[in-house]
Design a protein around this motif. Structure first.
Motif, mmCIF file in Angstrom:
data_model
loop_
_atom_site.group_PDB
_atom_site.id
_atom_site.type_symbol
_atom_site.label_atom_id
_atom_site.label_comp_id
_atom_site.label_asym_id
_atom_site.label_seq_id
_atom_site.Cartn_x
_atom_site.Cartn_y
_atom_site.Cartn_z
ATOM 1 N N ILE A 44 0.699 -1.417 -0.329
ATOM 2 C CA ILE A 44 0.167 0.031 -0.108
ATOM 3 C C ILE A 44 0.877 1.222 0.017
ATOM 4 C CG2 ILE A 44 -1.633 -1.893 1.122
ATOM 5 C CD1 ILE A 44 -1.357 0.145 3.278
ATOM 6 N N THR A 45 2.294 1.131 0.336
ATOM 7 C CA THR A 45 2.942 2.339 0.191
ATOM 8 C C THR A 45 4.022 2.511 -0.648
ATOM 9 O OG1 THR A 45 3.861 1.892 3.006
ATOM 10 C CG2 THR A 45 5.204 3.249 1.134
ATOM 11 N N ILE A 46 4.418 1.411 -1.638
ATOM 12 C CA ILE A 46 4.954 1.543 -2.889
ATOM 13 C C ILE A 46 3.773 1.882 -4.605
ATOM 14 C CG2 ILE A 46 5.843 0.317 -4.907
ATOM 15 C CD1 ILE A 46 7.624 -0.434 -2.859
ATOM 16 N N PHE A 47 2.584 1.210 -3.972
ATOM 17 C CA PHE A 47 1.926 1.621 -4.927
ATOM 18 C C PHE A 47 0.719 2.678 -4.612
ATOM 19 C CE2 PHE A 47 3.877 -2.791 -5.736
ATOM 20 C CZ PHE A 47 3.718 -2.527 -7.192
ATOM 21 N N GLY A 48 1.041 3.157 -3.423
ATOM 22 C CA GLY A 48 0.272 4.706 -3.656
ATOM 23 C C GLY A 48 -0.890 4.456 -3.103
ATOM 24 N N VAL A 49 -1.371 3.945 -3.011
ATOM 25 C CA VAL A 49 -3.233 2.857 -3.022
ATOM 26 C C VAL A 49 -3.749 3.177 -1.208
ATOM 27 C CG1 VAL A 49 -4.571 1.461 -1.292
ATOM 28 C CG2 VAL A 49 -3.120 1.281 -2.833
ATOM 29 N N GLY A 50 -2.290 4.149 -0.459
ATOM 30 C CA GLY A 50 -2.938 4.526 0.745
ATOM 31 C C GLY A 50 -3.772 4.358 1.764
ATOM 32 N N TYR A 51 -4.508 3.100 2.496
ATOM 33 C CA TYR A 51 -5.527 2.762 3.080
ATOM 34 C C TYR A 51 -5.185 3.300 4.772
ATOM 35 C CZ TYR A 51 -7.279 0.002 -0.320
ATOM 36 O OH TYR A 51 -8.354 -0.716 -1.592
ATOM 37 N N GLY A 52 -3.458 3.507 5.162
ATOM 38 C CA GLY A 52 -3.515 3.862 6.290
ATOM 39 C C GLY A 52 -2.516 2.743 6.245
ATOM 40 N N GLU A 53 -1.550 3.336 7.691
ATOM 41 C CA GLU A 53 -0.261 2.752 8.522
ATOM 42 C C GLU A 53 -1.266 1.195 8.906
ATOM 43 O OE1 GLU A 53 1.000 5.197 11.209
ATOM 44 O OE2 GLU A 53 1.834 6.772 9.318
ATOM 45 N N VAL A 54 -0.165 0.249 9.298
ATOM 46 C CA VAL A 54 -1.077 -1.147 9.858
ATOM 47 C C VAL A 54 -0.035 -0.789 11.040
ATOM 48 C CG1 VAL A 54 -0.567 -3.522 9.732
ATOM 49 C CG2 VAL A 54 -0.392 -2.371 7.689
ATOM 50 N N HIS A 55 0.584 0.121 11.772
ATOM 51 C CA HIS A 55 0.880 -0.091 12.617
ATOM 52 C C HIS A 55 1.819 1.693 12.726
ATOM 53 C CE1 HIS A 55 0.532 -4.392 13.940
ATOM 54 N NE2 HIS A 55 1.128 -4.580 12.981
ATOM 55 N N PRO A 56 1.017 1.968 13.822
ATOM 56 C CA PRO A 56 1.885 3.771 14.256
ATOM 57 C C PRO A 56 3.096 4.043 14.076
ATOM 58 C CG PRO A 56 -0.122 3.043 15.941
ATOM 59 C CD PRO A 56 0.231 1.673 15.076
ATOM 60 N N ILE A 57 3.571 3.951 13.111
ATOM 61 C CA ILE A 57 4.620 4.962 12.799
ATOM 62 C C ILE A 57 5.360 6.429 14.004
ATOM 63 C CG2 ILE A 57 6.896 5.527 11.190
ATOM 64 C CD1 ILE A 57 5.309 3.893 9.017
ATOM 65 N N ASP A 58 5.517 5.886 15.194
ATOM 66 C CA ASP A 58 5.802 7.575 15.522
ATOM 67 C C ASP A 58 7.326 7.660 15.803
ATOM 68 O OD1 ASP A 58 3.515 7.356 16.097
ATOM 69 O OD2 ASP A 58 3.273 5.909 17.921
ATOM 70 N N SER A 59 8.666 6.951 15.129
ATOM 71 C CA SER A 59 9.818 6.662 15.450
ATOM 72 C C SER A 59 10.431 7.895 13.976
ATOM 73 C CB SER A 59 10.790 5.711 16.134
ATOM 74 O OG SER A 59 10.522 5.185 14.567
ATOM 75 N N THR A 60 11.079 8.430 14.323
ATOM 76 C CA THR A 60 12.234 9.312 13.396
ATOM 77 C C THR A 60 12.602 8.421 12.173
ATOM 78 O OG1 THR A 60 12.193 11.284 14.982
ATOM 79 C CG2 THR A 60 13.932 11.145 12.479
ATOM 80 N N GLY A 61 12.970 7.248 12.631
ATOM 81 C CA GLY A 61 14.103 6.382 11.446
ATOM 82 C C GLY A 61 12.714 5.339 10.782
ATOM 83 N N MET A 62 11.944 5.702 11.422
ATOM 84 C CA MET A 62 10.493 5.150 10.671
ATOM 85 C C MET A 62 10.451 5.198 9.277
ATOM 86 S SD MET A 62 10.487 1.844 11.096
ATOM 87 C CE MET A 62 8.952 0.658 10.474
ATOM 88 N N LYS A 63 9.639 7.362 10.108
ATOM 89 C CA LYS A 63 9.287 7.581 9.270
ATOM 90 C C LYS A 63 10.056 8.023 8.272
ATOM 91 C CE LYS A 63 6.532 10.346 12.381
ATOM 92 N NZ LYS A 63 6.368 11.639 12.974
ATOM 93 N N VAL A 64 11.394 8.270 7.657
ATOM 94 C CA VAL A 64 12.421 8.004 7.385
ATOM 95 C C VAL A 64 12.583 6.968 6.988
ATOM 96 C CG1 VAL A 64 15.447 8.163 7.048
ATOM 97 C CG2 VAL A 64 14.151 9.518 8.239
ATOM 98 N N PHE A 65 12.402 6.019 7.114
ATOM 99 C CA PHE A 65 13.232 4.518 6.327
ATOM 100 C C PHE A 65 11.206 4.681 5.373
ATOM 101 C CE2 PHE A 65 13.514 0.077 5.479
ATOM 102 C CZ PHE A 65 12.802 -0.089 5.563
ATOM 103 N N THR A 66 10.658 4.683 6.136
ATOM 104 C CA THR A 66 8.827 4.768 5.199
ATOM 105 C C THR A 66 9.379 5.203 3.866
ATOM 106 O OG1 THR A 66 8.148 4.130 7.002
ATOM 107 C CG2 THR A 66 6.471 4.421 4.900
ATOM 108 N N ALA A 67 9.830 6.991 3.824
ATOM 109 C CA ALA A 67 9.987 8.070 3.216
ATOM 110 C C ALA A 67 11.013 7.776 1.803
ATOM 111 C CB ALA A 67 9.570 9.267 3.898
#
Length: 355
Positions: A44-67
């Motif tokens: 859902i992240t790569i193909f831009g579906v955007g259904y929402g996060e499976v689990h909350p992404i709170d840490s800065t490292g995970m946000k950078v990784f997801t971006a």
């Protein structure tokens, strides 16, 4: 078609996209997510579906990784789509399917001829082989020539005929003949060497431009060497020196020259005049009983000077005609006896002969 620009783009994009997906899944698993949740999040992240996060992404490292996953995945996806669009626009998709069918057609061909070089000589050779229903495969490394061969419906292989891989693609181990007809002697010698190393059973016919090249081609493994210039010169000389039907009749020296050549075969061309009282006058060639296959009426000279060349069995025999008979002396005399039946004497090349 992997060597084409658009296909390379697609392969590079797919490779980078695959690496990105695998790395993203492993990253989410390392963050404590399950395998299913990780794969779902990547999709859902790569193909831009955007259904929402499976689990909350709170840490800065995970946000950078997801971006990073979003940027890398979308970029590689766009690269793949761009390559595909280019391939379709250039018609490479259809050419790839055609190449696959072409390859399959070659794989199903055996006892065929491999033509190395689709230049002037190669095209003429291909036309002759097609008229004889002889299967063949054309090899050339020039794209424009390959396109011409494909448009004519020929089986083709693109590449250097001096390379083993190219000859194997053309089915050299199943072929009966290989004809290398390139204008460069060095290329023909090299192709002959390569082909002979691959198989000893193949009959190789090579084009040569000089006597020294002829010897080299024979030593390299060619069974036959054809020298177009020498053949052309001999053909021209033959056209100059060999008599036509007209000259056979009008020129006694031409006829004598041909008779000297035919003498070695036990044959000769003789004149037989049909007199008005002849038993065959008014009949047809078929009445002469030329059923042995060894006697041929090559021409008939009519009284009005008209020459009837290669008459068939229904051709009429008229009084005063002169028949030009090619056969052995014994069989020609049999024809003379038929033509001059019921006559006390006949005219044979200007002299009187008793029948």
């Amino acid at each position: 078609m992997s060597d084409s620009t658009s296909m390379r783009k697609m392969l590079v994009g797919l490779t980078f996209l695959s690496i990105t997906c695998v790395a993203a899944v492993l990253g989410f698993i390392a963050a404590g997510w399950s395998v299913v949740d990780s794969i779902y999040m990547v999709v859902i992240t790569i193909f831009g579906v955007g259904y929402g996060e499976v689990h909350p992404i709170d840490s800065t490292g995970m946000k950078v990784f997801t971006a990073f996953i979003i940027i890398a995945g979308c970029s590689s996806g766009i690269y793949v789509v761009g390559g595909f669009v280019q391939m379709v626009a250039e018609g490479e998709f259809y050419r790839a399917l055609g190449a696959r069918r072409m390859s399959k057609g070659i794989e199903q061909t055996s006892n065929h001829v491999i033509i190395c070089g689709f230049g002037r000589v190669g095209r003429n050779l291909a036309e002759e082989l097609r008229s004889l229903d002889q299967p063949f495969v054309c090899i050339d490394e020039k794209p424009d020539r390959i396109v011409q061969a494909e448009e004519l419906g020929y089986l083709v292989v693109t590449g250097n005929a001096g390379e083993e891989e190219t000859l194997i693609k053309a089915g050299i181990h199943r072929a009966a003949y290989l004809a290398t007809v390139l204008p460069e002697d060095a290329a023909n010698v090299f192709i002959t060497l390569t082909a002979r190393e691959l198989t000893q059973e193949l009959q190789i016919i090579a084009r040569g431009e000089s006597e020294s090249t002829q010897r080299k081609l024979v030593r390299s493994g060619a069974n036959h060497v054809v020298m177009p210039e020498a053949i052309g010169a001999a053909r021209i000389a033959n056209m100059i020196s060999c008599p036509t039907a007209d000259s056979l009749i009008s020129d006694a020296s031409q006829r004598n020259r041909l008779n000297n050549d035919l003498k070695a075969l036990g044959l000769a061309i003789r004149e037989v005049r049909v007199e008005g009282a002849s038993a065959v006058a008014g009949g047809k060639i078929a009445d002469l009983n030329l059923h042995d296959g060894m006697t041929l009426i090559v021409a008939i000279l009519s009284t009005d000077g008209r020459i009837r060349r290669n008459p068939d069995t229904n051709e009429p025999i008229l009084p005063g005609d002169i028949l030009y008979v090619m056969s052995s002396q014994e069989k020609t005399l049999a024809v003379i006896r038929q033509v001059q039946a019921q006559r006390a004497e006949l005219t044979y090349r200007g002299s009187r002969v008793q029948s």
